[in-house]
Design a protein around this motif. Structure first.
Motif, PDB file in Angstrom:
ATOM      1  N   PRO A   1       0.835  -1.211   0.000  1.00 63.04           N
ATOM      2  CA  PRO A   1       0.000   0.000   0.000  1.00 63.04           C
ATOM      3  C   PRO A   1       0.870   1.261   0.000  1.00 63.04           C
ATOM      4  CG  PRO A   1      -0.730  -1.566   1.681  1.00 63.04           C
ATOM      5  CD  PRO A   1       0.576  -2.080   1.151  1.00 63.04           C
ATOM      6  N   GLY A   2       0.553   2.164  -0.924  1.00 61.80           N
ATOM      7  CA  GLY A   2       1.246   3.460  -0.951  1.00 61.80           C
ATOM      8  C   GLY A   2       2.678   3.412  -1.449  1.00 61.80           C
ATOM      9  N   LEU A   3       3.087   2.287  -2.074  1.00 65.88           N
ATOM     10  CA  LEU A   3       4.476   2.186  -2.541  1.00 65.88           C
ATOM     11  C   LEU A   3       4.842   3.356  -3.457  1.00 65.88           C
ATOM     12  CD1 LEU A   3       7.154   0.591  -2.733  1.00 65.88           C
ATOM     13  CD2 LEU A   3       6.185  -0.603  -4.714  1.00 65.88           C
ATOM     14  N   HIS A   4       3.896   3.756  -4.314  1.00 68.02           N
ATOM     15  CA  HIS A   4       4.191   4.817  -5.282  1.00 68.02           C
ATOM     16  C   HIS A   4       4.558   6.131  -4.591  1.00 68.02           C
ATOM     17  CE1 HIS A   4      -0.080   5.345  -4.369  1.00 68.02           C
ATOM     18  NE2 HIS A   4       0.024   6.598  -4.767  1.00 68.02           N
ATOM     19  N   ARG A   5       4.034   6.346  -3.369  1.00 67.34           N
ATOM     20  CA  ARG A   5       4.374   7.582  -2.657  1.00 67.34           C
ATOM     21  C   ARG A   5       5.813   7.540  -2.137  1.00 67.34           C
ATOM     22  NH1 ARG A   5      -0.740   6.734  -0.495  1.00 67.34           N
ATOM     23  NH2 ARG A   5       0.100   6.139   1.538  1.00 67.34           N
ATOM     24  N   PHE A   6       6.246   6.342  -1.734  1.00 64.43           N
ATOM     25  CA  PHE A   6       7.599   6.212  -1.191  1.00 64.43           C
ATOM     26  C   PHE A   6       8.666   6.271  -2.286  1.00 64.43           C
ATOM     27  CE2 PHE A   6       5.059   4.200   2.144  1.00 64.43           C
ATOM     28  CZ  PHE A   6       5.600   4.813   3.273  1.00 64.43           C
ATOM     29  N   VAL A   7       8.353   5.744  -3.465  1.00 68.13           N
ATOM     30  CA  VAL A   7       9.375   5.618  -4.520  1.00 68.13           C
ATOM     31  C   VAL A   7       9.035   6.484  -5.721  1.00 68.13           C
ATOM     32  CG1 VAL A   7       9.990   3.295  -3.763  1.00 68.13           C
ATOM     33  CG2 VAL A   7       8.267   3.573  -5.545  1.00 68.13           C
ATOM     34  N   SER A   8       8.368   7.603  -5.462  1.00 68.08           N
ATOM     35  CA  SER A   8       7.847   8.424  -6.566  1.00 68.08           C
ATOM     36  C   SER A   8       8.933   8.867  -7.536  1.00 68.08           C
ATOM     37  CB  SER A   8       7.113   9.641  -6.005  1.00 68.08           C
ATOM     38  OG  SER A   8       7.973  10.358  -5.136  1.00 68.08           O
ATOM     39  N   GLY A   9      10.164   9.062  -7.035  1.00 71.02           N
ATOM     40  CA  GLY A   9      11.227   9.525  -7.927  1.00 71.02           C
ATOM     41  C   GLY A   9      12.018   8.409  -8.571  1.00 71.02           C
ATOM     42  N   ASN A  10      11.735   7.146  -8.189  1.00 71.47           N
ATOM     43  CA  ASN A  10      12.516   6.016  -8.694  1.00 71.47           C
ATOM     44  C   ASN A  10      11.813   5.309  -9.843  1.00 71.47           C
ATOM     45  OD1 ASN A  10      12.921   6.345  -5.643  1.00 71.47           O
ATOM     46  ND2 ASN A  10      14.716   5.173  -6.209  1.00 71.47           N
TER      47      ASN A  10
ATOM     48  N   LYS B   1       0.645  -9.596 -18.720  1.00 68.03           N
ATOM     49  CA  LYS B   1       1.423  -8.355 -18.565  1.00 68.03           C
ATOM     50  C   LYS B   1       0.520  -7.130 -18.641  1.00 68.03           C
ATOM     51  CE  LYS B   1       6.027  -9.598 -20.261  1.00 68.03           C
ATOM     52  NZ  LYS B   1       7.067  -9.257 -21.244  1.00 68.03           N
ATOM     53  N   ASN B   2      -0.359  -7.112 -19.636  1.00 67.24           N
ATOM     54  CA  ASN B   2      -1.272  -5.969 -19.781  1.00 67.24           C
ATOM     55  C   ASN B   2      -2.189  -5.851 -18.568  1.00 67.24           C
ATOM     56  OD1 ASN B   2      -0.250  -5.256 -22.267  1.00 67.24           O
ATOM     57  ND2 ASN B   2      -1.739  -6.463 -23.419  1.00 67.24           N
ATOM     58  N   TRP B   3      -2.660  -6.998 -18.099  1.00 64.05           N
ATOM     59  CA  TRP B   3      -3.545  -7.023 -16.931  1.00 64.05           C
ATOM     60  C   TRP B   3      -2.810  -6.487 -15.697  1.00 64.05           C
ATOM     61  CZ3 TRP B   3      -3.625  -9.475 -12.182  1.00 64.05           C
ATOM     62  CH2 TRP B   3      -4.860  -9.548 -11.529  1.00 64.05           C
ATOM     63  N   LEU B   4      -1.560  -6.917 -15.503  1.00 65.63           N
ATOM     64  CA  LEU B   4      -0.771  -6.445 -14.361  1.00 65.63           C
ATOM     65  C   LEU B   4      -0.516  -4.945 -14.445  1.00 65.63           C
ATOM     66  CD1 LEU B   4       1.926  -9.251 -13.874  1.00 65.63           C
ATOM     67  CD2 LEU B   4       0.053  -8.676 -12.341  1.00 65.63           C
ATOM     68  N   ARG B   5      -0.248  -4.466 -15.665  1.00 68.32           N
ATOM     69  CA  ARG B   5       0.002  -3.028 -15.841  1.00 68.32           C
ATOM     70  C   ARG B   5      -1.256  -2.220 -15.481  1.00 68.32           C
ATOM     71  NH1 ARG B   5       4.151  -0.617 -18.577  1.00 68.32           N
ATOM     72  NH2 ARG B   5       4.718  -2.516 -19.678  1.00 68.32           N
ATOM     73  N   GLU B   6      -2.418  -2.704 -15.925  1.00 71.32           N
ATOM     74  CA  GLU B   6      -3.683  -2.034 -15.588  1.00 71.32           C
ATOM     75  C   GLU B   6      -3.890  -1.972 -14.077  1.00 71.32           C
ATOM     76  OE1 GLU B   6      -7.039  -3.890 -17.426  1.00 71.32           O
ATOM     77  OE2 GLU B   6      -6.322  -3.527 -19.458  1.00 71.32           O
TER      78      GLU B   6
ATOM     79  N   GLU C   1      -3.289   1.207  -8.739  1.00 68.23           N
ATOM     80  CA  GLU C   1      -2.645   1.394  -7.422  1.00 68.23           C
ATOM     81  C   GLU C   1      -1.742   2.635  -7.405  1.00 68.23           C
ATOM     82  OE1 GLU C   1      -3.204  -0.347  -4.704  1.00 68.23           O
ATOM     83  OE2 GLU C   1      -4.586  -1.742  -5.698  1.00 68.23           O
ATOM     84  N   GLY C   2      -1.687   3.370  -8.541  1.00 70.53           N
ATOM     85  CA  GLY C   2      -0.856   4.571  -8.592  1.00 70.53           C
ATOM     86  C   GLY C   2       0.572   4.309  -9.035  1.00 70.53           C
ATOM     87  N   LEU C   3       0.894   3.060  -9.386  1.00 73.12           N
ATOM     88  CA  LEU C   3       2.256   2.722  -9.832  1.00 73.12           C
ATOM     89  C   LEU C   3       2.338   2.849 -11.345  1.00 73.12           C
ATOM     90  CD1 LEU C   3       3.498  -0.472  -7.925  1.00 73.12           C
ATOM     91  CD2 LEU C   3       4.483   1.818  -7.823  1.00 73.12           C
ATOM     92  N   ARG C   4       3.438   3.428 -11.820  1.00 73.28           N
ATOM     93  CA  ARG C   4       3.686   3.523 -13.258  1.00 73.28           C
ATOM     94  C   ARG C   4       5.004   2.823 -13.574  1.00 73.28           C
ATOM     95  NH1 ARG C   4      -0.781   4.866 -13.113  1.00 73.28           N
ATOM     96  NH2 ARG C   4      -1.877   6.689 -13.926  1.00 73.28           N
ATOM     97  N   PRO C   5       4.988   1.481 -13.647  1.00 71.54           N
ATOM     98  CA  PRO C   5       6.251   0.764 -13.852  1.00 71.54           C
ATOM     99  C   PRO C   5       6.871   1.055 -15.217  1.00 71.54           C
ATOM    100  CG  PRO C   5       4.368  -0.745 -13.994  1.00 71.54           C
ATOM    101  CD  PRO C   5       3.828   0.585 -13.569  1.00 71.54           C
ATOM    102  N   VAL C   6       8.210   1.047 -15.255  1.00 72.13           N
ATOM    103  CA  VAL C   6       8.901   1.253 -16.542  1.00 72.13           C
ATOM    104  C   VAL C   6       8.698   0.036 -17.436  1.00 72.13           C
ATOM    105  CG1 VAL C   6      10.653   2.859 -15.702  1.00 72.13           C
ATOM    106  CG2 VAL C   6      11.106   0.397 -15.555  1.00 72.13           C
ATOM    107  N   ASP C   7       8.455  -1.123 -16.805  1.00 69.18           N
ATOM    108  CA  ASP C   7       8.182  -2.334 -17.573  1.00 69.18           C
ATOM    109  C   ASP C   7       7.574  -3.378 -16.640  1.00 69.18           C
ATOM    110  OD1 ASP C   7       8.015  -4.035 -19.724  1.00 69.18           O
ATOM    111  OD2 ASP C   7      10.161  -4.030 -20.190  1.00 69.18           O
TER     112      ASP C   7
END
Length: 376
Positions: free
Chosen positions: A99-108, A130-135, A140-146
């Motif tokens: 929970p809230g990982l994106h707030r902790f690692v927002s710059g990474n 992969k597409n399902w996981l990205r969605e 959850e607010g995460l924008r993974p590079v891959d």
């Protein structure tokens, strides 16, 4: 060999879990008897008693780590210029989100790794997962590079993951984060073997909260892969089953889905751990995605409460008869299905419902149950 003073500036650490070694408190993290410490210093194999017993006897000792420590660790990761590898369990995405990982690692940069790909039926296409996981990550607010799918048990998968990590780390350190039970330590062991040829130098176990402190694995250019403790997700089913039944909530083999033709007014029991009532709708097939050894019983909704009261701990196991006194009561949550959806029992599995209808899901109080877009 001279006795090692544990008060020296450079603390000794267990090579299994990373905990700081100590010889005073048997109940605390990092304990080892003085004689074992001296022997470990001579051989270079320095294990705390907990890791030693896990390695040699498969004995488990539970350790509690405070949420504050996890928050401190995540903050440290967020303050570092690093690639964050977030390992999640494909079989239990919702139960493995931090929970809230994106707030902790927002710059990474975050590389999302879906582990245990070998658990899903082979008919499921990797691109779809992969597409399902990205969605789900975006929700959850995460924008993974891959997004990478992997299995710690397949060398080719681990090699591919290492290549992906190299692609995105740009000479930086790599922090591996994940909740307990996602197979993170097993994956780290596979990475160590891939990188150094040396296997099994980190504690792995199915029990929540096993990897205790961060472990640093050196890379060729002087950077490190840093393994962090598994963050305990208290809403997973793993926290409500006995040690012998943990295999039912962390499957090791490919799941064989089972489809049940249900009319409104029928109920499915997943052992005694969970229940799904079909309340309203036309006859339809509902497909269970659970460990192959979990017994599913179909019965009438009308007598389902009495059936559970009579058979939980007996015909409906787990839990077993001697666990029932401490097993939480099942609580009910109703869902209205509009289109193809999964009803997810956190850490246990899910039931895919194809068509419109109304269902009610029952789980032990404290376990999450939710609806999501169907994975398969």
């Amino acid at each position: 060999m001279a006795e090692h003073d544990l008060a020296t500036a450079e603390a000794l650490r267990c090579i299994g879990c990373g905990a700081e070694m100590q010889t005073e408190d048997k109940e605390a993290i990092g304990y080892t008897p003085k004689s074992a410490l001296d022997k470990g210093l001579e051989t270079g194999e320095l294990y705390c008693q907990r890791c030693f017993r896990l390695r040699h006897y498969n004995e488990i000792a539970g350790v509690n780590i405070s949420d504050d420590e996890f928050l401190r660790l995540l903050t440290e990761v967020g303050n570092t210029d690093a690639l964050v590898v977030n390992v999640i369990d494909i079989f239990d995405f919702n139960g493995s989100v931090i929970p809230g990982l994106h707030r902790f690692v927002s710059g990474n940069d975050v590389l999302l790794v879906g582990n245990k790909r070998d658990i899903l039926p082979k008919s499921v296409k990797a691109s779809k997962v992969k597409n399902w996981l990205r969605e789900r990550a975006h929700e959850e607010g995460l924008r993974p590079v891959d997004v990478v799918l992997t299995s710690a048990h397949h060398e080719d998968d681990v090699s591919e993951l290492m290549e992906e990590i190299e692609t995105y780390r740009h000479g930086r350190d790599v922090y591996v984060v994940g909740v307990t039970n996602v197979g993170k330590s097993t994956l780290i062991n596979a990475i160590i073997k891939n990188a150094t040829g040396d296997a099994d130098v980190i504690t792995t176990s199915r029990f929540p909260g096993t990897t205790l402190d961060k472990i640093e694995i050196p890379l060729d250019d002087g950077s490190f892969i840093v393994d962090t403790p598994g963050i305990i997700h208290r809403h997973q089913m793993a926290h409500f089953v006995g040690p012998n039944d943990l295999k039912l909530v962390s499957p090791k083999k490919e799941i064989k889905p089972k489809t049940y033709q249900l009319n409104a007014g029928q109920t499915l029991f997943m052992g005694g751990l969970a229940r799904l009532d079909y309340i309203q709708g036309d006859k339809q097939g509902m497909t269970g995605y659970f460990d192959n050894h979990l017994t599913i019983h179909r019965t009438k909704l009308e007598g389902a409460d009495a059936f559970y009261a009579k058979h939980a701990g007996g015909l409906l196991t787990p839990p077993h008869a001697d666990d029932m006194a401490n097993f939480p009561k099942l609580v009910r949550k109703e869902f209205s299905i509009k289109d193809k959806s999964d009803i997810v029992f956190s850490g246990l599995g899910w039931v895919r419902v194809m068509n419109r209808g109304v269902v009610a899901a029952w789980v032990p109080e404290g376990v999450d149950v939710l609806i999501r877009k169907a994975l398969v």
